[in-house]
Design an enzyme around this catalytic site. Sequence first.
Site, PDB file in Angstrom:
ATOM      1  N   ILE B 501       0.819  -1.214   0.000  1.00 46.71           N
ATOM      2  CA  ILE B 501       0.000   0.000   0.000  1.00 46.71           C
ATOM      3  C   ILE B 501       0.848   1.258   0.000  1.00 46.71           C
ATOM      4  CG2 ILE B 501      -2.058  -1.013   1.032  1.00 46.71           C
ATOM      5  CD1 ILE B 501      -1.244  -0.030   3.698  1.00 46.71           C
ATOM      6  N   GLY B 502       2.166   1.098   0.078  1.00 52.70           N
ATOM      7  CA  GLY B 502       2.960   2.327   0.142  1.00 52.70           C
ATOM      8  C   GLY B 502       4.301   2.203  -0.556  1.00 52.70           C
ATOM      9  N   SER B 542       3.371  -0.281  10.825  1.00 55.65           N
ATOM     10  CA  SER B 542       4.686   0.156  10.334  1.00 55.65           C
ATOM     11  C   SER B 542       5.650  -1.021  10.265  1.00 55.65           C
ATOM     12  CB  SER B 542       5.265   1.266  11.237  1.00 55.65           C
ATOM     13  OG  SER B 542       4.436   2.398  11.218  1.00 55.65           O
ATOM     14  N   THR B 545       8.158  -2.853   5.694  1.00 57.66           N
ATOM     15  CA  THR B 545       9.526  -2.645   5.219  1.00 57.66           C
ATOM     16  C   THR B 545      10.519  -3.210   6.236  1.00 57.66           C
ATOM     17  OG1 THR B 545       8.851  -0.711   3.974  1.00 57.66           O
ATOM     18  CG2 THR B 545      11.190  -0.891   4.487  1.00 57.66           C
ATOM     19  N   GLY B 730       5.506   4.621   8.573  1.00 55.57           N
ATOM     20  CA  GLY B 730       4.263   5.025   7.908  1.00 55.57           C
ATOM     21  C   GLY B 730       3.237   5.704   8.798  1.00 55.57           C
ATOM     22  N   GLU B 731       3.382   5.622  10.107  1.00 59.55           N
ATOM     23  CA  GLU B 731       2.266   6.034  10.957  1.00 59.55           C
ATOM     24  C   GLU B 731       2.533   7.253  11.839  1.00 59.55           C
ATOM     25  OE1 GLU B 731      -0.195   2.337  12.022  1.00 59.55           O
ATOM     26  OE2 GLU B 731       1.872   1.642  12.092  1.00 59.55           O
TER      27      GLU B 731
END
Lengths: 301, 773
Positions: B501-502, B542, B545, B730-731
């Site tokens: 999603i990222g 998160s 990755t 991400g968060e």
Amino acid sequence: MHPFRYVAAGSIDEAVAVLREHGARARPLAGGTDILAQLRAGRFELDALVDVKGVPEASALRLGRDGLDIGAAVPCYRIYEDPDVSAAYPGIVDAASLIGGIQIQSRATIGGNLCNAAPSADSIGPLIVHAAAVTLAGPAGTRTVPVDSFCTAPGRTVLGEDELAVSIHVPRPPARFGAAYERFIPRNEMDIAVVGVACAVVLDRSGERIESARIALASVGPTPIVAAKAAASLVGGPPSADAFRAAGEVAADEASPIDDMRGTIGHRRDLVRVLTRRTLERAVQRASGGTASGNTGRGTR
Amino acid sequence: MTSKTGSKKSESKKTGAERKFRVVGTRPIRHDGWDKVLGRAVFGADIKLPGLVHGAVLRSPYAHARIVKIDLSKAEAAPGVLAVMTGADMPIAASKVLDLGEEVTNAVFASDRVMARTKAVYKGHPVAAVAAVDHNVALEALRLIEVSYEVLPHVVTIEQAMAPGAPLVHDDLVGSDIGERVEHTNVADHIRYEVGDPEAAFAEAATIVELECRVSRAHQGYIEPQNATALWHQDGKLTVWTSTQGSFSQRNSLSSVLMMPASSIKVVPMEIGGGFGGKIGIYLEPLAAILSRKCGHPVKLVMERRDVFDATGPGPGGIIRVKMGVDAHGVITAATADIRYGAGAYPGASINPAAVCVFACYRVPNARIDAYDVVINLSKTAAYRAPGSPQASFATETVVDEICRRIGMDPAEFRLLNATRGGDRRTDGPTFPRIGNVETVEAIRGSAHYRAKLGRASSPTKKRGRGMASGYWQGIGNKSTVTINVNNDGVVSLIEGSADIGGTRTSIAMQAAEILGIAAEDVHPAVVDTDSIGYTDLTAGSRTTYATGAAAIQAAEQVVEEMKKRAALVWETDEANVRFADGVFTNGAAKNQHLTFKELCGKLDTTGGHVSTTGVVNIRGSGGGSFATHLVDVEVDTDTGKVEILRYTAAQDAGKAVHPAYVEGQMEGGAVQGIGWALNEEYVVGDDGVMQNATFLDYRMPTSLDVPMIDTIIVEVPNERHPFGVRGIGETCIVPPMPAISNALRDALGVRLTELPMKPGRIMAALQAQAGP
Ligand SMILES: Cc1cc2nc3c(=O)[nH]c(=O)nc-3n(C[C@H](O)[C@H](O)[C@H](O)COP(=O)(O)OP(=O)(O)OC[C@H]3O[C@@H](n4cnc5c(N)ncnc54)[C@H](O)[C@@H]3O)c2cc1C
């Protein structure tokens, strides 16, 4: 979605015939930016949509000696891209260039904005202060209705079930005329007016006195509100900051806003005050020459 | 403390010893870029299957209503209708905790949320569904279903739900009050963390500030609505194509709700048009599955935007009271928090992470945190980017700002004085390993933005202000699997189960490429279904990755080990003599014997055949989490209350930024979502318990015209738990914006906004209250 018939009418008669056949279960379609969204959201269902974009009278944009005729199916961009129209009808151009965004403006029409009769519609106030009138056609022929008495309630107008709007006539403004429209939205685009204010003024020869004024308010009542007292308070006086402020106070009293998800009564009255002041300043600036051109471009919000 | 200088857009602040990287830290084009840009990527709604039919869902118009009777006869008889279902077709799920990583729920609730059986507990709650030959026929059939409801009184605010004698969302909910069983309640859970003696410390404090903040529930606002297509096979197996952040967690949920073995379910993750935590739970999947079972066709269901707002999970709104005391030097001595979140119709607002994060940025020797999970008649909330942290941190960070003003201390200095560092205790218990909290504050203090003057407002009615805030998200580790297949041409296929999603296809491929000494482009990543890769936890927390990256590194290291054996065979030498560095195998026992990775791949068939490896990880924890500090300048029109964001700088610890552009993208995206939550986004719920603004027109997310370019400073304090030092990022980035903007408004206007969103009308009301009657 309930299945419906799509008719691309080629003439007024053809359009009227289909509207007659289906009565309340048919409606005209111009740009479709309101009605298609409403149908999809299930607000109502129809048996027929009559596309009026192919009706010649509805697709004409004509600037003549007596004024401007905007076909009811003319999309917004054609209005603000015409330099002569832009110069003469600044208030209408302010509205046409801020409805939706570029994509919406290439479909959305002033006619549709008017007939949709949303209390928040951006073009109706400017049409009112420009003293516009709309020509309607029905089985009995045509009739003309001033825009300030066209809307009767949210989403309701004087249009009969079997009538359509053909065009909107805007008289040629007198000398030393200026108009402006501004709305307040929390974002910078793609939003609905929390309050909109349209103003028009005519200055006397000296430029020191207001000869006549019109003010119309959006989103602060079930229909656009003509702030007649606020406008009257300006007539005969100087175009001064004090006068504008006082007119804003009167206009705030003339508004009858409600609390809803888009704004509160208190905030809306505040905004009427502020926007009345600001649009009067712009209208007077335009009336006194210099920046009389209404072609403020899409930057004006 | 030293001050750093010369910060500019996306400057990278390196801290600590660094390994030399060749691929990690570069910015290759994403592997899925072309397909996405050209519209070729296949999303859930794009699925076409032989015999596919379309469904639609009938939803409760009421926030709370008993279902007295459902008459399906007319709908079932309508031409084109293939199947109709109600809650009676749903298996009765057994009570079981579903820990989905960022979301914890019970299977019974997960099942009830999907379709009501005896009563609807939120507007939009499904009560029946139809499958038909096309979507329109299905929609028309919904109108033929007759449901009689007995409308019940509802509770949609925390106050309503906690009031004595309040209507109960669930008659049989058993709550826990710090471990004590409570019946007939809307408070599903009350937890407490305590350290030291806060009351005694407050008694001695030089300055105490207390604020009560209110935060609206906010939706993630992903562009792609929820969708699901299901095929119930004749042999009793089930295939589901869906937009999900976790195909395996989805499979677990489906297994519990459909009462069938997980191994009988194959979840095929489609491309996903945004999630932000909102695409973890199940919504349409079980309905599509049951409709498919009934009609024998694959069935597709897609939500309308209205349904997405009404019936999927936004982040919870809450009431958060924070009290903090400092000594005469500005050192924090005590803090308490009372956190109440509106979970929606089922328990599970993120109150535990809220308690973890609320004071995580600061050393607080004496603290007490109470957190309440309150059910209300709105859709069950879900994870939303750092779930639970932004709401609680809004209170903490505004309190910190008020303390700085009271004691006249610069907010950066205050943070540097009080910031948690490695070895400090997090208020909820654990000890921090090495973290980058202080470094993000230093990065902001050293930025050009921090040193720049605010400048004069653009008109006399406008005022400018600047605000700073910090934030934290702990993240998770957990399970991931990556398989690498080495091809003879030197390109490797990387098979993974992590929904992308990222940009994680690329950030994971890059980690494998780093180990293999090849280009990122020579790793071809593929996200596959649950039958085609080992268990992999969801893309959330998160973790992807970080944890799936670690699995990729492990698989790549196994490839290198195997390839060394092959090189030894080629060179007829002992394996111990083969060295591998920078993508080249070298025979240490001979002169000039080198093979690049690619060259050696060409020799695999003659040295024993193909190489295929699998990395399997189950990592405990995230390695400390990621901290951020943001700085924002605003200009407020005091005539209208409209706020313009003039300048925005975000600094965040990425540990090691694998793909810096994606790290910046996350930081920018989080900041923008936070700006939306701060200024305009909210659920406007009427007295009838119905959300009034369930469209993107009236749910006012920022557009590109509403935000400036977000400046980013990537801070790199390596994560001890990842081979390359990577932290999930991400968060955290959505945590600081709301308090930073409140702090900036305080600076500009002299009034404290404590309620989100800080919309124009609220700002005007605050200004008028300040001016007095
Ligand atoms: C993304 C988006 C943004 C928008 N932003 C704005 C905005 O900023 N400001 C604003 O005011 N509006 C906005 N709108 C609403 C809409 O675009 C405008 O009201 C537009 O002017 C409608 O024109 P149309 O030609 O698309 O009307 P249509 O949708 O075609 O018609 C609207 C209504 O008028 C009727 N009608 C149309 N033509 C005739 C006719 N000739 N005779 C009789 N009845 C007729 C239709 O039956 C229908 O009921 C927005 C809409 C969208 C989708």
